[in-house]
Design a protein around this motif. Structure first.
Motif, PDB file in Angstrom:
ATOM      1  N   MET A   1      -3.778   1.532  14.190  1.00  0.00           N
ATOM      2  CA  MET A   1      -4.581   0.319  14.377  1.00  0.00           C
ATOM      3  C   MET A   1      -5.891   0.635  15.086  1.00  0.00           C
ATOM      4  O   MET A   1      -6.944   0.079  14.758  1.00  0.00           O
ATOM      5  CB  MET A   1      -3.767  -0.702  15.189  1.00  0.00           C
ATOM      6  N   ALA A   2      -5.848   1.549  16.058  1.00  0.00           N
ATOM      7  CA  ALA A   2      -7.044   1.873  16.836  1.00  0.00           C
ATOM      8  C   ALA A   2      -8.129   2.539  15.997  1.00  0.00           C
ATOM      9  O   ALA A   2      -9.280   2.632  16.426  1.00  0.00           O
ATOM     10  CB  ALA A   2      -6.670   2.771  18.011  1.00  0.00           C
ATOM     11  N   ARG A   3      -7.791   2.986  14.803  1.00  0.00           N
ATOM     12  CA  ARG A   3      -8.765   3.632  13.927  1.00  0.00           C
ATOM     13  C   ARG A   3      -9.463   2.646  12.992  1.00  0.00           C
ATOM     14  O   ARG A   3     -10.380   3.031  12.263  1.00  0.00           O
ATOM     15  CB  ARG A   3      -8.061   4.716  13.088  1.00  0.00           C
TER      16      ARG A   3
ATOM     17  N   TYR B   1       8.185   6.058  19.467  1.00  0.00           N
ATOM     18  CA  TYR B   1       8.008   6.986  18.351  1.00  0.00           C
ATOM     19  C   TYR B   1       7.565   6.279  17.069  1.00  0.00           C
ATOM     20  O   TYR B   1       8.066   6.539  15.972  1.00  0.00           O
ATOM     21  CB  TYR B   1       9.270   7.826  18.118  1.00  0.00           C
ATOM     22  N   ASP B   2       6.620   5.383  17.233  1.00  0.00           N
ATOM     23  CA  ASP B   2       5.975   4.738  16.095  1.00  0.00           C
ATOM     24  C   ASP B   2       4.466   4.865  16.303  1.00  0.00           C
ATOM     25  O   ASP B   2       3.976   4.767  17.429  1.00  0.00           O
ATOM     26  CB  ASP B   2       6.368   3.263  16.007  1.00  0.00           C
ATOM     27  N   SER B   3       3.725   5.078  15.230  1.00  0.00           N
ATOM     28  CA  SER B   3       2.290   5.358  15.348  1.00  0.00           C
ATOM     29  C   SER B   3       1.411   4.194  14.936  1.00  0.00           C
ATOM     30  O   SER B   3       0.195   4.357  14.802  1.00  0.00           O
ATOM     31  CB  SER B   3       1.945   6.593  14.499  1.00  0.00           C
ATOM     32  N   SER B   4       1.990   3.015  14.745  1.00  0.00           N
ATOM     33  CA  SER B   4       1.192   1.896  14.249  1.00  0.00           C
ATOM     34  C   SER B   4       0.054   1.530  15.196  1.00  0.00           C
ATOM     35  O   SER B   4      -1.049   1.194  14.755  1.00  0.00           O
ATOM     36  CB  SER B   4       2.086   0.674  14.020  1.00  0.00           C
ATOM     37  N   LEU B   5       0.295   1.592  16.499  1.00  0.00           N
ATOM     38  CA  LEU B   5      -0.778   1.273  17.444  1.00  0.00           C
ATOM     39  C   LEU B   5      -1.897   2.310  17.381  1.00  0.00           C
ATOM     40  O   LEU B   5      -3.079   1.974  17.498  1.00  0.00           O
ATOM     41  CB  LEU B   5      -0.221   1.175  18.861  1.00  0.00           C
TER      42      LEU B   5
ATOM     43  N   PHE C   1       0.856  -1.182   0.000  1.00  0.00           N
ATOM     44  CA  PHE C   1       0.000   0.000   0.000  1.00  0.00           C
ATOM     45  C   PHE C   1       0.895   1.236   0.000  1.00  0.00           C
ATOM     46  O   PHE C   1       2.014   1.223   0.518  1.00  0.00           O
ATOM     47  CB  PHE C   1      -0.943   0.010   1.210  1.00  0.00           C
ATOM     48  N   ASP C   2       0.415   2.291  -0.604  1.00  0.00           N
ATOM     49  CA  ASP C   2       1.168   3.533  -0.706  1.00  0.00           C
ATOM     50  C   ASP C   2       0.885   4.424   0.500  1.00  0.00           C
ATOM     51  O   ASP C   2      -0.275   4.632   0.882  1.00  0.00           O
ATOM     52  CB  ASP C   2       0.809   4.276  -1.988  1.00  0.00           C
ATOM     53  N   ILE C   3       1.932   4.943   1.097  1.00  0.00           N
ATOM     54  CA  ILE C   3       1.784   5.862   2.225  1.00  0.00           C
ATOM     55  C   ILE C   3       1.334   7.223   1.701  1.00  0.00           C
ATOM     56  O   ILE C   3       1.998   7.802   0.838  1.00  0.00           O
ATOM     57  CB  ILE C   3       3.112   6.011   2.980  1.00  0.00           C
ATOM     58  N   PRO C   4       0.227   7.762   2.189  1.00  0.00           N
ATOM     59  CA  PRO C   4      -0.206   9.088   1.732  1.00  0.00           C
ATOM     60  C   PRO C   4       0.732  10.174   2.244  1.00  0.00           C
ATOM     61  O   PRO C   4       1.445   9.993   3.237  1.00  0.00           O
ATOM     62  CB  PRO C   4      -1.609   9.229   2.341  1.00  0.00           C
ATOM     63  N   ARG C   5       0.729  11.289   1.569  1.00  0.00           N
ATOM     64  CA  ARG C   5       1.568  12.411   1.976  1.00  0.00           C
ATOM     65  C   ARG C   5       0.937  13.131   3.162  1.00  0.00           C
ATOM     66  O   ARG C   5      -0.269  13.354   3.190  1.00  0.00           O
ATOM     67  CB  ARG C   5       1.733  13.392   0.806  1.00  0.00           C
ATOM     68  N   ARG C   6       1.764  13.480   4.122  1.00  0.00           N
ATOM     69  CA  ARG C   6       1.266  14.238   5.275  1.00  0.00           C
ATOM     70  C   ARG C   6       1.223  15.724   4.932  1.00  0.00           C
ATOM     71  O   ARG C   6       2.151  16.268   4.342  1.00  0.00           O
ATOM     72  CB  ARG C   6       2.181  14.039   6.487  1.00  0.00           C
ATOM     73  N   ARG C   7       0.125  16.359   5.297  1.00  0.00           N
ATOM     74  CA  ARG C   7      -0.056  17.786   5.018  1.00  0.00           C
ATOM     75  C   ARG C   7      -0.244  18.524   6.333  1.00  0.00           C
ATOM     76  O   ARG C   7      -1.140  18.197   7.103  1.00  0.00           O
ATOM     77  CB  ARG C   7      -1.254  17.997   4.094  1.00  0.00           C
TER      78      ARG C   7
ATOM     79  N   LYS D   1      -2.641  18.472  13.836  1.00  0.00           N
ATOM     80  CA  LYS D   1      -3.791  18.192  12.971  1.00  0.00           C
ATOM     81  C   LYS D   1      -3.339  17.434  11.736  1.00  0.00           C
ATOM     82  O   LYS D   1      -4.016  16.499  11.273  1.00  0.00           O
ATOM     83  CB  LYS D   1      -4.480  19.499  12.581  1.00  0.00           C
ATOM     84  N   GLY D   2      -2.187  17.807  11.195  1.00  0.00           N
ATOM     85  CA  GLY D   2      -1.659  17.105  10.026  1.00  0.00           C
ATOM     86  C   GLY D   2      -1.369  15.651  10.316  1.00  0.00           C
ATOM     87  O   GLY D   2      -1.669  14.766   9.507  1.00  0.00           O
ATOM     88  N   VAL D   3      -0.777  15.370  11.482  1.00  0.00           N
ATOM     89  CA  VAL D   3      -0.485  13.992  11.866  1.00  0.00           C
ATOM     90  C   VAL D   3      -1.771  13.206  12.076  1.00  0.00           C
ATOM     91  O   VAL D   3      -1.896  12.047  11.648  1.00  0.00           O
ATOM     92  CB  VAL D   3       0.388  13.956  13.132  1.00  0.00           C
ATOM     93  N   ASP D   4      -2.770  13.823  12.723  1.00  0.00           N
ATOM     94  CA  ASP D   4      -4.045  13.156  12.978  1.00  0.00           C
ATOM     95  C   ASP D   4      -4.734  12.761  11.662  1.00  0.00           C
ATOM     96  O   ASP D   4      -5.197  11.630  11.501  1.00  0.00           O
ATOM     97  CB  ASP D   4      -4.946  14.072  13.799  1.00  0.00           C
ATOM     98  N   ASP D   5      -4.777  13.695  10.724  1.00  0.00           N
ATOM     99  CA  ASP D   5      -5.389  13.402   9.426  1.00  0.00           C
ATOM    100  C   ASP D   5      -4.589  12.342   8.671  1.00  0.00           C
ATOM    101  O   ASP D   5      -5.167  11.489   7.970  1.00  0.00           O
ATOM    102  CB  ASP D   5      -5.480  14.685   8.584  1.00  0.00           C
ATOM    103  N   TRP D   6      -3.284  12.404   8.800  1.00  0.00           N
ATOM    104  CA  TRP D   6      -2.401  11.444   8.123  1.00  0.00           C
ATOM    105  C   TRP D   6      -2.642  10.037   8.651  1.00  0.00           C
ATOM    106  O   TRP D   6      -2.735   9.080   7.873  1.00  0.00           O
ATOM    107  CB  TRP D   6      -0.959  11.874   8.355  1.00  0.00           C
ATOM    108  N   HIS D   7      -2.789   9.906   9.959  1.00  0.00           N
ATOM    109  CA  HIS D   7      -3.081   8.591  10.537  1.00  0.00           C
ATOM    110  C   HIS D   7      -4.425   8.055  10.061  1.00  0.00           C
ATOM    111  O   HIS D   7      -4.568   6.855   9.801  1.00  0.00           O
ATOM    112  CB  HIS D   7      -3.047   8.677  12.063  1.00  0.00           C
TER     113      HIS D   7
END
Length: 251
Positions: A123-125, A116-120, A65-71, A78-84
């Motif tokens: 996953m919660a989303r 410093y990893d956001s996978s968890l 899967f392609d990682i979307p660009r963070r804005r 807010k950018g990190v939240d939307d990116w996740h």
């Protein structure tokens, strides 16, 4: 419904995989591999090599899967939240497209899923939320201190783990003489008075491409900047971490 395994894979060296991690890779019905663009294709290839080494006899299914660009135009958080949110949607869509539907899905996490990893958080989303199993891996800090053969803290003393952004924006934190800095693409140590600190820096830790620099910050800092620029140009990507300590005469 599927179970999800988040497997720490260290800093890119296949020898960093624990026995527990290897078994989780072998047991997965489907392994997701992120793609971050052509200039970072090595990151996907390293995961492929790890999987091939672990699963030499029965290669598992792999889905990309392609990682979307963070804005960040609406602010960093807010950018990190939307990116996740966007990454979670990519996970969900990729898993849903798998036929037959997998019972166990795995992601190989660079370093350790706890640091410093956001996978968890991603996953919660997912909806419905899967049962999750976390297999810890070697952290970048372990690999850094091992490479330099140093302890991370002084006797009985605390240390702080932070990001380059926080060091750049907030300066040296109170109450600590030792700082481990991660996620620092802009080399925030440049904002410190170099004569007051020693630094231990490393990139591609544990890999054949490993780069190490250490010494007084005022002397080692320029060497780190030059080494980092050359390595990034050569490989198209870089993952690095460093440890800073106040020099005894400044404490």
């Amino acid at each position: 419904m599927f179970d999800l395994s988040l497997i720490g894979i260290g800093t890119g060296n296949p020898d960093h995989i624990t026995g527990q991690g290897a078994r989780a890779i072998s047991d997965a019905d489907l392994i997701l591999i992120p793609r971050k663009g052509a200039d970072k294709a090595d990151l996907a290839e390293l995961r492929e090599k790890i999987i091939a080494r672990v699963c030499a006899e029965t290669p598992p299914r792999i889905a990309y899967f392609d990682i979307p660009r963070r804005r960040d135009q609406n602010g960093y958080l807010k950018g990190v939240d939307d990116w996740h949110d966007a990454i979670a949607q990519r996970w969900q869509a990729t898993i849903a497209a798998a036929d037959p539907a997998p019972r166990t899905v795995a992601l190989l996490i660079w370093g350790d899923p706890s640091l410093y990893d956001s996978s968890l958080r991603i996953m919660a989303r997912l909806s419905p939320r899967p049962a999750v199993r976390v297999i810890p891996g070697i952290t970048a800090l372990q690999a850094l201190t091992a490479a330099h053969a140093i302890p991370i803290n002084e006797i009985g003393a605390p240390f702080t783990v932070t990001t380059g952004r926080r060091l750049r924006e907030q300066g040296w934190p109170d109450g600590t003489d030792t700082l481990a800095v991660m996620l620092d693409g802009d080399c925030a140590f440049q904002g410190l008075n170099g004569v007051d600190f020693d630094i231990w820096w490393g990139a591609y830790l544990g890999m054949a491409e490993e780069c190490l620099v250490s010494g007084p910050l005022d002397k080692a800092g320029p060497d780190i900047l030059a080494t980092r620029a050359r390595a990034r140009a050569r490989h198209g990507w870089i993952m690095d971490v460093y440890l800073l300590k106040k020099r005894p005469e400044t404490i």
